[in-house]
Scaffold this motif. Structure first.
Motif, PDB file in Angstrom:
ATOM      1  N   UNK A 124       0.834  -8.075   3.636  1.00 26.07           N
ATOM      2  CA  UNK A 124      -0.516  -7.529   3.722  1.00 26.07           C
ATOM      3  C   UNK A 124      -0.892  -6.776   2.454  1.00 26.07           C
ATOM      4  N   UNK A 125      -2.062  -7.085   1.862  1.00 25.44           N
ATOM      5  CA  UNK A 125      -2.585  -6.280   0.753  1.00 25.44           C
ATOM      6  C   UNK A 125      -3.620  -5.257   1.197  1.00 25.44           C
ATOM      7  N   UNK A 126      -3.837  -5.163   2.499  1.00 29.82           N
ATOM      8  CA  UNK A 126      -4.848  -4.272   3.050  1.00 29.82           C
ATOM      9  C   UNK A 126      -4.171  -3.020   3.578  1.00 29.82           C
ATOM     10  N   UNK A 127      -4.698  -1.856   3.241  1.00 28.76           N
ATOM     11  CA  UNK A 127      -4.033  -0.604   3.585  1.00 28.76           C
ATOM     12  C   UNK A 127      -4.012  -0.359   5.093  1.00 28.76           C
ATOM     13  N   UNK A 128      -5.010  -0.858   5.808  1.00 31.42           N
ATOM     14  CA  UNK A 128      -5.036  -0.663   7.262  1.00 31.42           C
ATOM     15  C   UNK A 128      -3.977  -1.530   7.936  1.00 31.42           C
ATOM     16  N   UNK A 129      -3.882  -2.803   7.536  1.00 33.09           N
ATOM     17  CA  UNK A 129      -2.855  -3.661   8.126  1.00 33.09           C
ATOM     18  C   UNK A 129      -1.463  -3.259   7.667  1.00 33.09           C
ATOM     19  N   UNK A 130      -1.345  -2.667   6.468  1.00 35.95           N
ATOM     20  CA  UNK A 130      -0.068  -2.085   6.060  1.00 35.95           C
ATOM     21  C   UNK A 130       0.324  -0.958   7.003  1.00 35.95           C
ATOM     22  N   UNK A 132      -4.512   9.407   5.305  1.00 29.98           N
ATOM     23  CA  UNK A 132      -5.361  10.103   4.336  1.00 29.98           C
ATOM     24  C   UNK A 132      -5.729   9.197   3.168  1.00 29.98           C
ATOM     25  N   UNK A 133      -4.813   8.310   2.770  1.00 31.48           N
ATOM     26  CA  UNK A 133      -5.122   7.351   1.709  1.00 31.48           C
ATOM     27  C   UNK A 133      -6.220   6.389   2.145  1.00 31.48           C
ATOM     28  N   UNK A 134      -6.184   5.988   3.401  1.00 27.71           N
ATOM     29  CA  UNK A 134      -7.256   5.125   3.931  1.00 27.71           C
ATOM     30  C   UNK A 134      -8.593   5.855   3.875  1.00 27.71           C
ATOM     31  N   UNK A 135      -8.583   7.159   4.205  1.00 27.58           N
ATOM     32  CA  UNK A 135      -9.822   7.935   4.131  1.00 27.58           C
ATOM     33  C   UNK A 135     -10.343   8.058   2.712  1.00 27.58           C
ATOM     34  N   UNK A 139     -14.711   5.356  -0.059  1.00 33.58           N
ATOM     35  CA  UNK A 139     -15.809   5.340  -1.030  1.00 33.58           C
ATOM     36  C   UNK A 139     -15.781   4.116  -1.939  1.00 33.58           C
ATOM     37  N   UNK A 140     -14.688   3.341  -1.891  1.00 39.64           N
ATOM     38  CA  UNK A 140     -14.656   2.098  -2.651  1.00 39.64           C
ATOM     39  C   UNK A 140     -15.302   0.938  -1.898  1.00 39.64           C
ATOM     40  N   UNK A 141     -15.523   1.113  -0.601  1.00 41.14           N
ATOM     41  CA  UNK A 141     -16.156   0.066   0.183  1.00 41.14           C
ATOM     42  C   UNK A 141     -15.198  -0.910   0.816  1.00 41.14           C
ATOM     43  N   UNK A 142     -13.906  -0.712   0.689  1.00 40.63           N
ATOM     44  CA  UNK A 142     -12.928  -1.618   1.287  1.00 40.63           C
ATOM     45  C   UNK A 142     -11.532  -1.047   1.129  1.00 40.63           C
ATOM     46  N   UNK A 143     -10.578  -1.686   1.797  1.00 41.59           N
ATOM     47  CA  UNK A 143      -9.206  -1.189   1.778  1.00 41.59           C
ATOM     48  C   UNK A 143      -8.235  -2.191   1.163  1.00 41.59           C
ATOM     49  N   UNK A 144      -8.733  -3.239   0.580  1.00 42.08           N
ATOM     50  CA  UNK A 144      -7.871  -4.198  -0.090  1.00 42.08           C
ATOM     51  C   UNK A 144      -7.605  -3.702  -1.500  1.00 42.08           C
ATOM     52  N   UNK A 145      -6.429  -3.094  -1.713  1.00 41.35           N
ATOM     53  CA  UNK A 145      -6.178  -2.412  -2.978  1.00 41.35           C
ATOM     54  C   UNK A 145      -6.020  -3.374  -4.148  1.00 41.35           C
ATOM     55  N   UNK A 146      -5.830  -4.678  -3.892  1.00 41.60           N
ATOM     56  CA  UNK A 146      -5.721  -5.625  -4.998  1.00 41.60           C
ATOM     57  C   UNK A 146      -7.028  -5.729  -5.782  1.00 41.60           C
ATOM     58  N   UNK A 147      -8.164  -5.506  -5.122  1.00 43.28           N
ATOM     59  CA  UNK A 147      -9.461  -5.640  -5.773  1.00 43.28           C
ATOM     60  C   UNK A 147      -9.876  -4.374  -6.508  1.00 43.28           C
ATOM     61  N   UNK A 148      -9.202  -3.250  -6.239  1.00 44.89           N
ATOM     62  CA  UNK A 148      -9.660  -1.973  -6.792  1.00 44.89           C
ATOM     63  C   UNK A 148      -8.594  -1.309  -7.669  1.00 44.89           C
ATOM     64  N   UNK A 149      -7.663  -2.105  -8.188  1.00 44.26           N
ATOM     65  CA  UNK A 149      -6.564  -1.532  -8.962  1.00 44.26           C
ATOM     66  C   UNK A 149      -7.063  -0.817 -10.207  1.00 44.26           C
ATOM     67  N   UNK A 150      -7.949  -1.465 -10.941  1.00 46.16           N
ATOM     68  CA  UNK A 150      -8.386  -0.895 -12.215  1.00 46.16           C
ATOM     69  C   UNK A 150      -9.384   0.250 -12.026  1.00 46.16           C
TER      70      UNK A 150
END
Length: 576
Positions: free
Chosen positions: A108-114, A157-160, A164-175
């Motif tokens: 899973x790359x999604x923080x919620x499913x992680x 808390x990391x999910x919270x 503000x990024x609009x999603x929880x898939x951290x692969x898309x928001x790395x940079x």
């Protein structure tokens, strides 16, 4: 008995097939350099959508391959180790749930499913630690789950923070998460990894979790629970680069590595010695991650998983064959009675020490060379060197007490390798402990790199290992010949052997402080000021007010007369 054999055989076959498929798929991903992301939108409400996401890249597939391979061997091994257990089916289902939770987290790359896989690991590990229904297992399970809840809160808390990024898939928001504004997020991820991988000050639960059955320990310490924190940091490594969280992680992991290696030299429980060696290797992985070498940490994670699972299997055979004793002082001379298991145990110990051309050599030697070339401070470098010496010392000590030495069993029981269900799955892992490191090295690092070092730095690792082995051997001789020597320095022996009093501070003293603090809060708060200003005090004030209103509503003449006289006095006072 027939159902038990079918149960563990079926599990082994399906998990082995899944391991083979994911391994082939991982090799294809490595050479094609491709990543596949699969998403299913479960629910969409206005602008919020709940999506189930899976990632298929070489990291997740290769790790899943090793998880399923080791799990299949452990489940087959459980058919012999847990054969006399009354609730064998329950145990098998719990282990399968454990493997499924780890697979859900890995893919899973999604923080919620992680978080789902993360919480699943914590819950099932609690059920497995308390599997033997006694007070010791209950206390160990409570310490395990409460320590891991800190990491669960950090993930929440990391999910919270990611909202503000609009999603929880951290692969898309790395940079977009690599700047200084995400420092809190970085520390939360590091905190979650520290709790799951049992770094200081959360190290007490890892030896306590040895209350679980030995097959569970083989699975937990090789490829599942404790490696989840390392895998999480590997996934978030681009975000953590050049962050203060990395510096904190480096110091803590080096201290954990040193503490676990030192404590293993004073421990006599066979399973706890191996658990402390796992803790030391977790410190190695997280420290090299803190230096920014995620591929190297992943390489050591995979090679360590092979021989550590086999190490626990051999320990289980020793315990099972020597009358369920876990104290290494009640073993000895097992090489004459269990040559096959002792051979596998020797291979694992040599791989753990980094013996040339075994699985641990390729990753540990490369890690030490990278550390020598890195801009690391002198304290961390000294802790690395000392940890290498301690690893060889407690390995020599384990060999001296259990496999060689005098015959110390209480009874002349029939100790031998007779159960094929326990020895057969060791063949595959033993082969992996011998050639697994070389195969992984060729697969993950196909392009050779030149490491130029001075002769002193290159030979320092071997010198430290030889010195550590000699010190361990001579200390064992002194301890055997003069067993009362440790009483002269009793405080320091207890201090180092009890992980710097961490179990006492984490469990006994912490519980005592919390109970006293709870009693004080109840006395001052619930039965004190909150009783006066809280709901009871409010109820009392409102009751008085309603009694006054009631007096006005009953139309008594004396009340109106009092009000009339009071008003008349006020008017006269104003015009005087």
């Amino acid at each position: 008995m027939c159902w038990k054999i079918v149960m563990h055989l079926t599990s082994m076959v399906f998990l082995m097939a899944g391991s083979f498929i994911s391994g082939i798929y991982a090799v294809l991903k490595i050479y094609s350099n491709m990543v596949e992301v699969v998403e299913w939108e479960i629910l969409s409400l206005n602008s919020c959508s709940i999506v189930f996401t899976l990632i298929f890249d070489w990291v997740s597939l290769l790790f899943l391959c090793f998880v399923l391979l080791i799990s299949s061997s452990v489940l087959y091994y459980s058919g012999g180790y847990m054969s006399s257990d009354k609730y064998f089916n329950r145990f098998m289902y719990l282990v399968l749930m454990f493997v499924f939770s780890m697979a859900a987290m890995v893919m899973s790359p999604n923080l919620i499913s992680i978080l789902l896989g993360w919480d699943g690991l914590g819950l099932v590990s609690y059920a497995l630690v308390i599997y033997y229904s006694n007070e010791k297992s209950a206390n160990a399970g409570m310490l395990t789950i409460l320590s891991n809840r800190v990491g669960d809160v950090a993930i929440l808390l990391s999910i919270g923070l990611m909202v503000k990024l609009g999603g929880w898939n951290f692969l898309y928001y790395t940079y977009s998460m690599s700047d200084g504004q995400w420092l809190k997020f970085n520390f939360l991820i590091v905190l979650a990894a520290m709790t799951k991988s049992a770094q200081i000050p959360f190290s007490a639960w890892l030896p306590a979790a040895m209350a679980a059955p030995t097959p569970v320990s083989a699975l937990v310490h090789s490829s599942t629970l404790v490696t989840a924190g390392v895998y999480l940091v590997i996934r978030f490594n681009p975000i953590l680069e050049s962050s203060y969280a990395q510096s904190v992680l480096l110091i803590i992991s080096c201290l954990t590595m040193f503490m676990a290696g030192l404590g293993a030299n004073f421990e006599y429980d066979l399973k706890k010695i191996i658990a402390l060696s796992t803790l030391s290797q977790l410190g190695v992985m997280l420290s090299i991650l803190a230096l920014g070498f995620s591929d190297l940490a992943f390489f050591h994670l995979l090679s360590h998983a092979l021989f550590k699972a086999l190490l626990f299997m051999c320990a289980g055979v020793f315990i099972h064959g020597s009358g369920d004793y876990q104290d290494i002082r009640f073993m000895g001379c097992l090489a004459k009675f269990m040559p096959l298991s002792v051979a596998y145990m020797s291979i694992c110990n040599l791989a753990l020490c980094g013996f040339p051309f075994l699985a641990g050599f390729y990753s540990k030697d490369l890690i030490l060379e990278v550390v020598y070339m890195s801009w690391v401070n002198l304290i961390c470098l000294c802790l690395y060197v000392l940890a290498v010496g301690f690893t060889v010392a407690y390995t020599i000590r384990l060999i001296f007490y259990s496999m060689s030495g005098e015959f110390n069993l209480n009874l002349l029981i029939n100790v031998k390798d007779t159960d094929n269900l326990m020895t057969d799955p060791m063949v595959m892992l033993g082969l992996g402990a011998i050639i697994g490191g070389a195969c992984l090295s060729w697969l993950m690092f196909p392009e050779p790199c030149m490491i130029c070092m001075s002769e002193f730095m290159k030979s320092s690792t071997i010198v430290v290992m030889v010195i550590g082995g000699l010190i361990g051997y001579f200390c064992n001789l002194l301890n055997v010949n003069n067993g009362l020597m440790s009483l002269k320095n009793y405080f320091w022996v207890v201090f180092t052997g009890s992980m710097w009093f961490m179990p006492i501070l984490s469990a006994m003293k912490n519980s005592e402080v919390m109970v006293k603090a709870g009693g004080l809060m109840e006395k001052v708060g619930d039965k004190g000021w909150l009783e006066y200003f809280g709901p009871q005090g409010l109820y009392w004030k409102l009751a008085q007010l309603f009694m006054i209103f009631n007096e006005f509503q009953v139309n008594k003449v004396k009340i109106y007369m009092k009000m009339f006289v009071l008003g008349l006095l006020v008017v006269l006072f104003m015009y005087m």
